[in-house]
Each structure stands twice: as C-alpha cells, then as structure tokens.
Design an enzyme around this catalytic site. Sequence first.
Site, mmCIF file in Angstrom:
data_model
loop_
_atom_site.group_PDB
_atom_site.id
_atom_site.type_symbol
_atom_site.label_atom_id
_atom_site.label_comp_id
_atom_site.label_asym_id
_atom_site.label_seq_id
_atom_site.Cartn_x
_atom_site.Cartn_y
_atom_site.Cartn_z
ATOM 1 N N GLY A 11 -5.532 14.723 -17.542
ATOM 2 C CA GLY A 11 -4.944 13.454 -17.983
ATOM 3 C C GLY A 11 -4.990 13.344 -19.495
ATOM 4 O O GLY A 11 -6.018 13.588 -20.112
ATOM 5 N N THR A 24 -6.435 22.570 -35.868
ATOM 6 C CA THR A 24 -5.433 23.368 -36.581
ATOM 7 C C THR A 24 -5.713 23.392 -38.082
ATOM 8 O O THR A 24 -5.772 24.462 -38.712
ATOM 9 C CB THR A 24 -4.016 22.790 -36.307
ATOM 10 O OG1 THR A 24 -3.825 22.734 -34.899
ATOM 11 C CG2 THR A 24 -2.941 23.651 -36.946
ATOM 12 N N ARG A 72 -1.854 19.027 -14.781
ATOM 13 C CA ARG A 72 -2.957 19.305 -13.855
ATOM 14 C C ARG A 72 -2.562 20.608 -13.167
ATOM 15 O O ARG A 72 -1.456 20.722 -12.645
ATOM 16 C CB ARG A 72 -3.103 18.177 -12.838
ATOM 17 C CG ARG A 72 -3.433 16.846 -13.514
ATOM 18 C CD ARG A 72 -4.112 15.899 -12.575
ATOM 19 N NE ARG A 72 -4.255 14.577 -13.176
ATOM 20 C CZ ARG A 72 -5.251 14.227 -13.976
ATOM 21 N NH1 ARG A 72 -6.188 15.102 -14.299
ATOM 22 N NH2 ARG A 72 -5.318 13.002 -14.474
ATOM 23 N N ASP A 103 -13.073 16.852 -16.933
ATOM 24 C CA ASP A 103 -13.864 17.687 -16.026
ATOM 25 C C ASP A 103 -13.129 18.962 -15.569
ATOM 26 O O ASP A 103 -13.659 20.072 -15.676
ATOM 27 C CB ASP A 103 -14.219 16.812 -14.811
ATOM 28 C CG ASP A 103 -15.243 17.480 -13.933
ATOM 29 O OD1 ASP A 103 -16.355 17.721 -14.427
ATOM 30 O OD2 ASP A 103 -14.923 17.779 -12.773
ATOM 31 N N THR A 125 -10.961 12.494 -22.490
ATOM 32 C CA THR A 125 -10.532 11.752 -21.290
ATOM 33 C C THR A 125 -10.869 10.284 -21.482
ATOM 34 O O THR A 125 -11.906 9.963 -22.069
ATOM 35 C CB THR A 125 -11.237 12.261 -20.009
ATOM 36 O OG1 THR A 125 -11.050 11.287 -18.968
ATOM 37 C CG2 THR A 125 -12.728 12.465 -20.183
ATOM 38 N N ASP A 127 -11.833 8.447 -19.229
ATOM 39 C CA ASP A 127 -12.855 8.054 -18.243
ATOM 40 C C ASP A 127 -14.293 8.041 -18.780
ATOM 41 O O ASP A 127 -15.165 7.417 -18.191
ATOM 42 C CB ASP A 127 -12.808 8.994 -17.033
ATOM 43 C CG ASP A 127 -11.453 8.983 -16.340
ATOM 44 O OD1 ASP A 127 -10.724 7.992 -16.493
ATOM 45 O OD2 ASP A 127 -11.132 9.972 -15.652
ATOM 46 N N ASP A 129 -16.419 10.351 -18.554
ATOM 47 C CA ASP A 129 -17.284 10.831 -17.462
ATOM 48 C C ASP A 129 -17.742 12.279 -17.632
ATOM 49 O O ASP A 129 -18.044 12.950 -16.646
ATOM 50 C CB ASP A 129 -16.537 10.686 -16.120
ATOM 51 C CG ASP A 129 -15.250 11.504 -16.092
ATOM 52 O OD1 ASP A 129 -14.821 11.984 -17.140
ATOM 53 O OD2 ASP A 129 -14.682 11.663 -14.988
ATOM 54 N N GLY A 170 -10.517 5.172 -14.263
ATOM 55 C CA GLY A 170 -11.854 5.694 -14.532
ATOM 56 C C GLY A 170 -12.250 6.749 -13.514
ATOM 57 O O GLY A 170 -13.349 7.279 -13.556
ATOM 58 N N ARG A 171 -11.350 6.993 -12.578
ATOM 59 C CA ARG A 171 -11.610 7.914 -11.461
ATOM 60 C C ARG A 171 -12.895 7.522 -10.751
ATOM 61 O O ARG A 171 -12.989 6.390 -10.276
ATOM 62 C CB ARG A 171 -11.669 9.367 -11.961
ATOM 63 C CG ARG A 171 -11.380 10.364 -10.845
ATOM 64 C CD ARG A 171 -11.402 11.772 -11.367
ATOM 65 N NE ARG A 171 -10.271 12.082 -12.210
ATOM 66 C CZ ARG A 171 -9.071 12.432 -11.752
ATOM 67 N NH1 ARG A 171 -8.845 12.501 -10.469
ATOM 68 N NH2 ARG A 171 -8.086 12.713 -12.580
ATOM 69 N N ALA A 186 -16.315 -10.700 -18.647
ATOM 70 C CA ALA A 186 -15.975 -10.750 -17.225
ATOM 71 C C ALA A 186 -17.051 -11.479 -16.422
ATOM 72 O O ALA A 186 -18.238 -11.405 -16.743
ATOM 73 C CB ALA A 186 -15.814 -9.329 -16.687
ATOM 74 N N LYS A 214 -12.688 -22.812 -15.178
ATOM 75 C CA LYS A 214 -11.290 -22.703 -14.753
ATOM 76 C C LYS A 214 -10.920 -21.293 -14.285
ATOM 77 O O LYS A 214 -10.234 -21.130 -13.299
ATOM 78 C CB LYS A 214 -10.352 -23.104 -15.907
ATOM 79 C CG LYS A 214 -10.596 -24.498 -16.444
ATOM 80 C CD LYS A 214 -10.252 -25.542 -15.413
ATOM 81 C CE LYS A 214 -10.452 -26.948 -15.963
ATOM 82 N NZ LYS A 214 -10.766 -27.893 -14.892
ATOM 83 N N HIS A 249 -1.667 3.264 -15.652
ATOM 84 C CA HIS A 249 -1.481 4.214 -16.746
ATOM 85 C C HIS A 249 -1.262 3.566 -18.112
ATOM 86 O O HIS A 249 -1.310 4.267 -19.135
ATOM 87 C CB HIS A 249 -0.310 5.154 -16.431
ATOM 88 C CG HIS A 249 -0.653 6.165 -15.371
ATOM 89 N ND1 HIS A 249 -0.639 5.859 -14.030
ATOM 90 C CD2 HIS A 249 -1.051 7.451 -15.460
ATOM 91 C CE1 HIS A 249 -0.992 6.920 -13.331
ATOM 92 N NE2 HIS A 249 -1.255 7.903 -14.168
ATOM 93 N N ILE A 250 -1.035 2.255 -18.141
ATOM 94 C CA ILE A 250 -0.919 1.566 -19.444
ATOM 95 C C ILE A 250 -2.148 1.884 -20.295
ATOM 96 O O ILE A 250 -2.071 2.052 -21.509
ATOM 97 C CB ILE A 250 -0.792 0.046 -19.208
ATOM 98 C CG1 ILE A 250 0.630 -0.262 -18.734
ATOM 99 C CG2 ILE A 250 -1.145 -0.758 -20.442
ATOM 100 C CD1 ILE A 250 0.849 -1.686 -18.312
ATOM 101 N N ARG A 252 -3.804 4.541 -20.491
ATOM 102 C CA ARG A 252 -3.865 5.909 -21.026
ATOM 103 C C ARG A 252 -3.017 6.101 -22.283
ATOM 104 O O ARG A 252 -3.133 7.117 -22.962
ATOM 105 C CB ARG A 252 -3.396 6.896 -19.950
ATOM 106 C CG ARG A 252 -4.500 7.347 -19.073
ATOM 107 C CD ARG A 252 -4.578 8.800 -18.747
ATOM 108 N NE ARG A 252 -3.415 9.537 -18.450
ATOM 109 C CZ ARG A 252 -3.149 10.082 -17.252
ATOM 110 N NH1 ARG A 252 -3.956 9.878 -16.239
ATOM 111 N NH2 ARG A 252 -2.089 10.834 -17.079
HETATM 112 O O1 F6P Z 1 -8.799 11.167 -15.665
HETATM 113 C C1 F6P Z 1 -7.943 10.262 -16.265
HETATM 114 C C2 F6P Z 1 -7.238 9.440 -15.238
HETATM 115 O O2 F6P Z 1 -6.381 8.529 -15.912
HETATM 116 C C3 F6P Z 1 -8.140 8.684 -14.249
HETATM 117 O O3 F6P Z 1 -8.679 7.510 -14.812
HETATM 118 C C4 F6P Z 1 -7.189 8.438 -13.110
HETATM 119 O O4 F6P Z 1 -7.888 8.244 -11.902
HETATM 120 C C5 F6P Z 1 -6.366 9.691 -13.101
HETATM 121 O O5 F6P Z 1 -6.448 10.242 -14.397
HETATM 122 C C6 F6P Z 1 -4.920 9.487 -12.755
HETATM 123 O O6 F6P Z 1 -4.319 10.736 -12.680
HETATM 124 P P1 F6P Z 1 -2.751 10.974 -12.690
HETATM 125 O O7 F6P Z 1 -2.234 10.567 -14.034
HETATM 126 O O8 F6P Z 1 -2.610 12.425 -12.446
HETATM 127 O O9 F6P Z 1 -2.193 10.104 -11.623
#
Ligand code: F6P
Length: 320
Positions: A11, A24, A72, A103, A125, A127, A129, A170-171, A186, A214, A249-250, A252
């Site tokens: 990702g 580079t 991927r 990962d 990433t 995430d 993680d 965040g997977r 939150a 509220k 995906h916003i 990302r």
């Molecule tokens: O690892 C980054 C990530 O955006 C995760 O948070 C999410 O679960 C996953 O990739 C989504 O993957 P894809 O873009 O392949 O749907």
Amino acid sequence: MKRIAILTSGGDAPGMNAAVRAVTRKAIYEGMEVYGINYGYAGLVVGDIRRLDIPDVGDIIQRGGTRLFSARYPEFATEEGQLKGIEQLKKFGIEGLVVIGGDGSYHGAMALTKRGFPAIGIPGTIDNDIPGTDFTIGFDTAINTVLESIDRIRDTATSHVRTFVIEVMGRNAGDIALWAGVAGGADDIIIPEHEFDMESVANKIRDGRDRGKKHCLIVLAEGVMGAEEFAEQLSEYGNFHTRVSVLGHIVRGGSPTARDRVLASKFGGYAVDLLKEGKGGLCVGLLDNKLVAADIVDTLENKKHNPDLSLYQLNQALSF
Ligand code: F6P
C-alpha cells in the site's frame, strides 16, 4: 557498492516519494548510481527498471502516492519469483536494494537477504505496524487526515445530536484509530489490541446524552470489524441516532506532513550510508528518536509491533 536500486511496494503511503528522493540524491551525492524499479516486486521480476537521475526525483517531495508506483505481488513469496528478481538485479549490475514498504515488502527484502542479495528495508505504511521502529513513513499524514475528518464529522454530529462510528484503516493494527482518536477527542476508540464491551460503549453514550452532550464520536479500527456491523450491534442497546462513516483510502492520499517528509529523508539517507558500507539485510527505524538499523530477519521473525496503549488508557480518562 557502486550501483543500487530502489522500489516501493504494498500500500502506498504519503512520504514514499520523499524517501525515493532522499535515497536517490544521497546516493548520487556519494558517487553511486541509482536505479528505480516500477511497481514494486512485480516490476522487479520483469525488469521494469530505469536509471534515476536528480531531475527524476525533482518536484516529488511534496507529493502523496509513489512515483515509482506500487503493487501487491504475493508471487514474490515463491522461490521462482525471488530467483527471477535476483536475475534482473544482476542483469542491471545492481549490488544493493532499498525496499520501501510495509510488512509484505519487508518479507520480500528478507527473502532476498536470505538468498545472499543485500537489501535494506525502510518502513513505509500508514498503518504504523512495523516492528523495529516507533513510526513509519505515512502514519503522521494519515492521522492528520483522519483528524480533519473527525473535526468535520463532529460539526454535523453536534448539529443533529448523533452518534458517529468512524471506521479507519490500519489493517490489524489500531495505531491510526488510537492516535487520531485521542487527537480528535473521541468518546471511544475501538482497536484490535484492546477488548471492548458494547454495553459499556452504549452506557457511555447514554451518560453523555444525560449530561446534555450533543455529539458522540467513536473511532473504530477496521481490524476490529466494519462500522456497519458495529452500529448494528450497538443498536441492540438503544437508539443513539447512529450514522457510520468509512474513511477508507482517502486516508492513504495527500501531501505528506513535514514530519513524514523529514522521517522519509532521514531513513533514505541512512539506508544509503549502510549500503555504501556494504551492509545489507537490515531494516532502518526510529526508536526513542534515534535512527537505528536492525537485522531484518531477526526483526521480522522475533519482534512485534505494539501500539502505545497508554494512549488508550489516557483516552478512557479524558472521555468518561
Ligand atoms: O496497509 C495499508 C492499507 O491501507 C491498510 O490500512 C488497508 O487495510 C489495506 O492497505 C488496504 O489495501 P488495498 O489498498 O490493497 O485495498
């Protein structure tokens, strides 16, 4: 080492371009040649490789996504894929590889290392993680993007006296939910690394309502369950006028924050230093604000990423 290559994989994450730029420029500064591999390991096995020069990495430090594209590519887990990759690297006379990713990307770098090809991993990433570093490239931008959304949702939640379940990426990791949740004030943060009780969540919303509150904002990590399912389960404990918002995906995309750009620049420069000394089989990281390099095999096989759960406890105290 005189000739190295770089790829981004998995990702995409804001700040990957800043890392590509840093690798580079630093390598050229040190008198090395740099090659860019398009589409991660998928591009590596088919030889989608080109020379990078200074103008190729101009005007990208501020851009989200990755100029080297990403993919991927589970096939790289096979012996055939790895041997093809090494063959391509040798064909281009490349002696070392920098892999920017999460990962899955690290596992590819580990496989190359085990086959005797020096690879260095840079954690990239959203995430956060990855073991061996406190922060990954893209995480800071991602939490700021989530935060902006939380602030916006709060406006409409307050106006309509509604509960919102905000699902974030965040997977399997809860870092994005945790950090953005604390920053966004939150009412509850639901992450895979900490158990929760739906009845207590419902009681908390009710208590807030009784006090005249509220809005109610619940930040949910996708690794727990989907927001629709969460809202469905919550509805068994009462009607809280719940709406869901899946940020997806916003989170990302977008221009990397200063913090991510600096982190990416540090990691990129450091990776080149290591390869210049002939060192491979490592992953770089930032631990206690210090740049570190650790054995990539040991890191992947024996280390675990843990989110900062003190933030979870803190949020419980701040949002009762
Ligand atoms: O690892 C980054 C990530 O955006 C995760 O948070 C999410 O679960 C996953 O990739 C989504 O993957 P894809 O873009 O392949 O749907």
